[in-house]
Design a protein around this motif. Structure first.
Motif, PDB file in Angstrom:
ATOM      1  N   GLN A   5       3.219  62.385  34.555  1.00 52.87           N
ATOM      2  CA  GLN A   5       2.324  62.574  35.702  1.00 52.87           C
ATOM      3  C   GLN A   5       1.244  63.595  35.381  1.00 52.87           C
ATOM      4  OE1 GLN A   5       2.578  60.690  38.594  1.00 52.87           O
ATOM      5  NE2 GLN A   5       0.547  61.522  38.878  1.00 52.87           N
ATOM      6  N   VAL A   6       1.612  64.671  34.714  1.00 51.38           N
ATOM      7  CA  VAL A   6       0.625  65.692  34.341  1.00 51.38           C
ATOM      8  C   VAL A   6      -0.397  65.092  33.374  1.00 51.38           C
ATOM      9  CG1 VAL A   6       0.330  67.855  33.057  1.00 51.38           C
ATOM     10  CG2 VAL A   6       2.098  67.675  34.807  1.00 51.38           C
ATOM     11  N   SER A   7       0.081  64.295  32.442  1.00 53.12           N
ATOM     12  CA  SER A   7      -0.844  63.650  31.504  1.00 53.12           C
ATOM     13  C   SER A   7      -1.797  62.725  32.229  1.00 53.12           C
ATOM     14  CB  SER A   7      -0.067  62.851  30.449  1.00 53.12           C
ATOM     15  OG  SER A   7       0.667  63.711  29.617  1.00 53.12           O
ATOM     16  N   ALA A   8      -1.254  61.954  33.180  1.00 53.11           N
ATOM     17  CA  ALA A   8      -2.096  61.037  33.949  1.00 53.11           C
ATOM     18  C   ALA A   8      -3.124  61.810  34.754  1.00 53.11           C
ATOM     19  CB  ALA A   8      -1.232  60.171  34.861  1.00 53.11           C
ATOM     20  N   TRP A   9      -2.714  62.901  35.387  1.00 51.03           N
ATOM     21  CA  TRP A   9      -3.649  63.718  36.156  1.00 51.03           C
ATOM     22  C   TRP A   9      -4.718  64.312  35.235  1.00 51.03           C
ATOM     23  CZ3 TRP A   9       0.637  66.718  39.184  1.00 51.03           C
ATOM     24  CH2 TRP A   9       1.081  65.922  40.258  1.00 51.03           C
TER      25      TRP A   9
END
Length: 84
Positions: free
Chosen positions: A65-69
């Motif tokens: 999720q952090v990577s996607a954000w």
């Protein structure tokens, strides 16, 4: 004349003494304790494994999720910079 030893006669008839009965009961109790201990340890091991797996999945999900954000934020910054 002979002496009658009731305890000895009872032992011959039953084949056991009170001590034998106690020893047998102790062995049975010890077997139950061992089985409960083994089962409890297995349950504890399973709970720890499940918890560890869940924790690892949670970390992977947060990382994804952090990577996607981060990618999304980077793309919006690129769009903002391109339009200026």
């Amino acid at each position: 004349m002979f002496k009658l030893n009731l305890a000895e006669e009872a032992k011959k008839l039953t084949g056991t003494t009170a001590q034998d009965t106690v020893n047998s009961a102790n062995q049975a109790v010890q077997q139950v304790v061992d089985q409960v201990t083994e089962t409890g340890q297995k349950v504890l091991d399973d709970v720890c494994k499940t918890t560890q797996d869940a924790g690892e999945k949670a970390v992977q999900n947060v990382t994804s999720q952090v990577s996607a954000w981060g990618k999304s934020f980077g793309q919006s910054e690129e769009k903002k910079n391109a339009s200026t």
